[in-house]
Structures are given as structure tokens and as C-alpha cells.
Design an enzyme around this catalytic site. Structure first.
Site, PDB file in Angstrom:
ATOM      1  CG  LEU A 138      -2.303  -0.831   0.948  1.00 59.28           C
ATOM      2  CD1 LEU A 138      -2.177  -2.098   0.676  1.00 59.28           C
ATOM      3  CD2 LEU A 138      -3.315  -0.533   2.098  1.00 59.28           C
ATOM      4  CG  ASN A 139       2.934   4.411  -2.473  1.00 62.74           C
ATOM      5  OD1 ASN A 139       3.686   4.974  -1.762  1.00 62.74           O
ATOM      6  ND2 ASN A 139       2.957   5.024  -3.644  1.00 62.74           N
ATOM      7  N   GLY A 140      -0.555   4.656  -0.145  1.00 62.00           N
ATOM      8  CA  GLY A 140      -1.695   5.570  -0.059  1.00 62.00           C
ATOM      9  C   GLY A 140      -1.654   6.754   0.908  1.00 62.00           C
ATOM     10  CE  LYS A 193       4.952   7.328   7.198  1.00 64.92           C
ATOM     11  NZ  LYS A 193       4.173   6.750   8.226  1.00 64.92           N
ATOM     12  N   GLY A 248      -8.741   3.577   5.189  1.00 65.46           N
ATOM     13  CA  GLY A 248      -8.831   2.057   5.665  1.00 65.46           C
ATOM     14  C   GLY A 248      -8.201   1.292   4.434  1.00 65.46           C
ATOM     15  CG  HIS A 249      -5.750  -1.364   5.519  1.00 68.23           C
ATOM     16  ND1 HIS A 249      -6.178  -2.552   6.217  1.00 68.23           N
ATOM     17  CD2 HIS A 249      -5.209  -0.510   6.450  1.00 68.23           C
ATOM     18  CE1 HIS A 249      -5.814  -2.461   7.527  1.00 68.23           C
ATOM     19  NE2 HIS A 249      -5.118  -1.255   7.571  1.00 68.23           N
ATOM     20  CG  ASN A 298       0.774   2.792   4.124  1.00 68.59           C
ATOM     21  OD1 ASN A 298       0.386   3.105   3.132  1.00 68.59           O
ATOM     22  ND2 ASN A 298      -0.256   2.735   5.018  1.00 68.59           N
ATOM     23  CG  ASP A 307       5.257   3.240   6.763  1.00 68.92           C
ATOM     24  OD1 ASP A 307       5.458   3.176   7.881  1.00 68.92           O
ATOM     25  OD2 ASP A 307       4.425   3.760   6.152  1.00 68.92           O
ATOM     26  CE  LYS A 314       2.712   2.884  10.639  1.00 67.94           C
ATOM     27  NZ  LYS A 314       1.936   2.755   9.177  1.00 67.94           N
TER      28      LYS A 314
END
Length: 410
Positions: free
Chosen positions: A58-60, A72, A126-127, A157, A159, A298
């Protein structure tokens, strides 16, 4: 927008019915429902397994909480590379080492779509809608047509630099015909709010803190009762996703979060969690993995940790520096003066050496010179209106520094 209305109608319906989780039915997961990573054998033919795998991250998330206007994933993490650069390097090394072609897919949001070239599908907060997105976009069918059978998903994500392909987990999944595996790791006091796996009516389910009745929140946070939490690294059988989505679809628990808009209005954000899908798959369970597979960034406190000499970068994978005597990471708490990346970079002329650090707390107007070494427990507090400058080459070991001070020797 249709997906949002469906989610909203479900939320209203659930509230009207008064549907809540029955706390009396909740039990810790059994030994069969959560397998220890140490028990997993290493595959004899990893190349054959890797030809069946695709990786999705995920890259949202935009980098606004860290002071960045872009994604991010574009923030510099280590050695001049962004989180996205490091993730790409991980896949490149994997493909090069085993001479395979594992696809790497990024799932973007409204916030990051224009800044990222490889767009799969836009999605709201959300995912949990991950499954609908990759099915309706044709990605599941495309990967199956390429001969792929499994999808490794990093929901936390790009990160999370600990989310790398692990061939031992892939081998276990293939050998045991597990349709869904969730990586969990041992909970610490810093993770008490993280979702956990539970045994509910003899089935494994994900329990999020938002689902817990208020009178049992402290029970949920207990490290003794709920010893693990969800890292959001998921391994899923692609054919199983297709089967579930084409049959009844997924009814994931709705998580309602009260938030405040930029204009000060109270809003209710509705989300679903990707890990909650575990209840829809056959032979689904958790794998209790080492903490090293969960290294999300985070905050700037996390950023200080992963940019320090506590870790070394090997082919895009962060590995604990073997020179550190302890396998656990130190506790780092930086206050709001370090919240944003630009301020973080101004206050650290270079990242301190922290191989022997146990705990670091920094509060107030504090800045660090070059080549600083931190050992043991270090607490630095600049009182309001005061300033502390730690000079180049300073060595602070089990020190409490407070007040208004400019250190000149060490």
C-alpha cells in the site's frame, strides 16, 4: 463513492441491530491458530516457489504528519534513498538472487496517485477494500494469468522496511495449503492498541481495539492475555480471493473513528481492516514472526531509529547491527519540536551513534551536533524558553540534562 455508500449503509444497519462482539466468547488463539516462525522449515527449491508470488504494498499515505506534502514513501529513509527506493531495491535483489520475476505492485490513494507512476487502484481511508479494489481492477485475474498463486501484501504501507519477502513463510503456505496467513509478533507496552488474533467460536478472527466494549479496553491492552498483535503483513492465496469475492464477497467489521476536519467540524471516518478478512479463508492462521519484520515509520522517533547505526542496510533490507549487544531496539521519544522531517533534520546535524542506547527522551528546544554518542538512558529536557545544544563529538551515557544549557565539553 458507491463503495462508501455500501459501507455507510452497513454501519447504520449494524448500529440499528445493536450488533457487537460478545466478549464472553473471546479466547486467546490456540497453538494451531498461531504458528511460531522458528518452526518453519527452509524450502529446498525457493526459485520454484517465488515464481508463484507477487508483492503488493500500500502506498496511499501522504507524508503530512511528517511535514511532507508528497507521498510518505518519497521521504528519505537511509543513505539518500526513499522508502520507495528501498522497497524497489528489495524486489530487485530478490529477483536477481533467485533469477525470478516477482512483480511489485503499488496500491495508491487519492493522495498519492499523481506522484506515483505505478497506479493500481484509488481507495478511501482504511485498507479492507483492498480485496474489492484488486478484484474489480482486474489485478487478481492478471496475476493468475501470469501463473501467480500467492500475494504478499504489506498493508502497513511502504514505510514498513521490515516487510520483505520471506521464503520460509512462502514455503509453509504452499506446503500446508493455507489460504491466508497473518504475520503477528509479540506485543510490548508500545503495542497495546494493536489488533490481535483471537479464538472466537473456534475460529480465528482479528480483534481491533475499536470493536472492544469500553469496559473491556484495559483487558484488551493486557500483554498477559493478548500476547501478540497484527503486523499487517499478509500472505493470501489469489484463487481464494477470487472465490470469496465472486461468491458472497466479504463482510468485514466496520471501524468507526471520530475525527476533526481542518475546519473544526466533527466527522466520523468509517474503515475496514484488511486483516479482518482472515475469517473468510480456509486454513487461515497467524505466524508469530520476529520483531525485525515490523519496522514501520509513523513518527520522527521511528525515523531516528531506522536511520541510526542500530541498523545496517543489506540489499534493501534493514538488519539489526550485529555489533549491538541487545536484540531489541531502544525506546525513543522525541517531542513535538521534532514532529516534522525538516525540523528533525535541522536539529540533528548528523544522526547520533546509538549502539549502546537503551532509552532516549528529548523534549523542548534541543539540537545535536555531529558525531554525538548516546549510551544507556539519556533524557534531555529544555525548559520553556530555554535551549540545549549538544556539541559535536559529545558522549552522553546515563545522563539527565535539563534547563538552559550549551554543553562545551564531554
Amino acid at each position: 463513492m458507491d463503495a462508501f455508500f455500501l459501507l455507510f449503509n452497513r454501519y447504520i444497519g449494524d448500529r440499528a441491530k445493536g450488533q457487537k462482539i460478545n466478549w464472553a466468547k473471546i479466547r486467546p488463539p490456540t497453538a494451531e491458530q498461531v504458528v511460531a516462525y522458528a518452526q518453519l522449515p527452509r524450502p529446498a527449491t525457493p526459485k520454484a516457489l517465488l515464481t508463484k508470488l507477487a508483492v503488493l504494498k500500500l502506498n496511499g499515505v501522504a507524508g503530512t504528519t511528517l511535514g511532507s506534502s508528497g507521498p510518505k514513501s518519497a521521504i528519505e529513509a537511509r543513505e539518500g534513498m526513499s522508502f520507495l527506493d528501498i522497497s524497489v531495491r528489495q524486489i530487485e535483489h530478490l529477483n536477481s538472487e533467485y533469477k525470478v520475476n516477482v512483480p511489485f505492485v503499488l496500491m495508491n490513494s487519492f493522495n498519492t496517485a499523481e506522484d506515483t507512476k505505478r497506479i493500481v487502484q484509488k481507495y478511501p481511508p482504511g485498507h479492507g477494500d483492498l480485496y474489492a479494489a484488486i478484484t474489480s481492477s482486474g489485478l487478481v485475474d492478471e496475476l493468475l494469468a501470469q501463473g501467480k498463486e500467492y500475494l504478499f501484501v504489506s498493508v502497513s504501507n511502504v514505510d514498513n522496511l521490515g516487510a520483505v519477502v520471506d521464503i520460509n513463510i512462502l514455503e509453509y503456505m504452499d506446503k500446508h495449503n493455507a489460504e491466508f496467513l497473518m504475520e503477528v509478533t509479540d506485543k510490548t507496552k508500545a503495542d497495546v492498541k494493536g489488533g490481535t488474533l483471537i479464538n472466537y467460536d473456534s475460529r480465528v478472527r482479528l480483534l481491533e481495539i475499536a470493536q472492544v466494549p469500553s469496559e473491556h479496553v484495559e483487558d484488551f491492552k493486557s500483554v498477559r492475555t493478548f500476547k501478540i498483535f497484527n503486523t499487517n503483513n499478509l500472505w493470501i492465496n489469489l484463487r481464494a480471493i477470487k472465490r470469496v469475492m465472486e461468491n458472497d464477497g466479504m463482510q468485514l467489521e466496520i471501524i468507526a473513528k471520530s475525527k476533526e476536519s481542518k475546519s473544526g467540524e466533527e466527522v466520523l471516518q468509517l474503515e475496514t481492516a484488511a486483516g479482518a478478512a482472515i475469517k473468510h479463508f480456509q486454513n487461515a492462521h497467524g505466524i508469530n514472526v520476529p520483531r525485525s519484520r515490523f519496522l514501520p515509520v509513523k513518527s520522527c522517533s521511528d525515523l531516528l531509529l531506522i536511520t541510526s547505526n542500530l541498523y545496517i542496510l543489506e540489499h534493501g533490507q534493514l538488519v539489526m547491527n550485529p555489533a549491538r549487544m541487545f536484540h531489541s531496539s531502544p525506546v525513543i521519544k522525541l517531542d513535538s519540536h521534532f514532529d516534522k522531517v525538516p525540523a528533525f533534520q535541522r536539529r540533528f546535524r548528523s544522526i547520533p551513534k546509538m549502539l549502546e542506547l537503551d532509552h532516549l527522551t528529548v523534549a523542548g528546544d534541543v539540537s545535536f551536533g555531529r558525531g554525538v554518542t548516546l549510551r544507556g538512558t539519556v533524557i534531555i529536557v529544555a525548559n520553556e524558553g530555554s535551549k540545549i545544544e549538544v556539541p559535536d563529538g559529545a558522549i552522553l551515557e546515563n545522563k539527565l540534562v535539563s534547563g538552559n544549557l550549551q554543553l562545551t565539553d564531554h
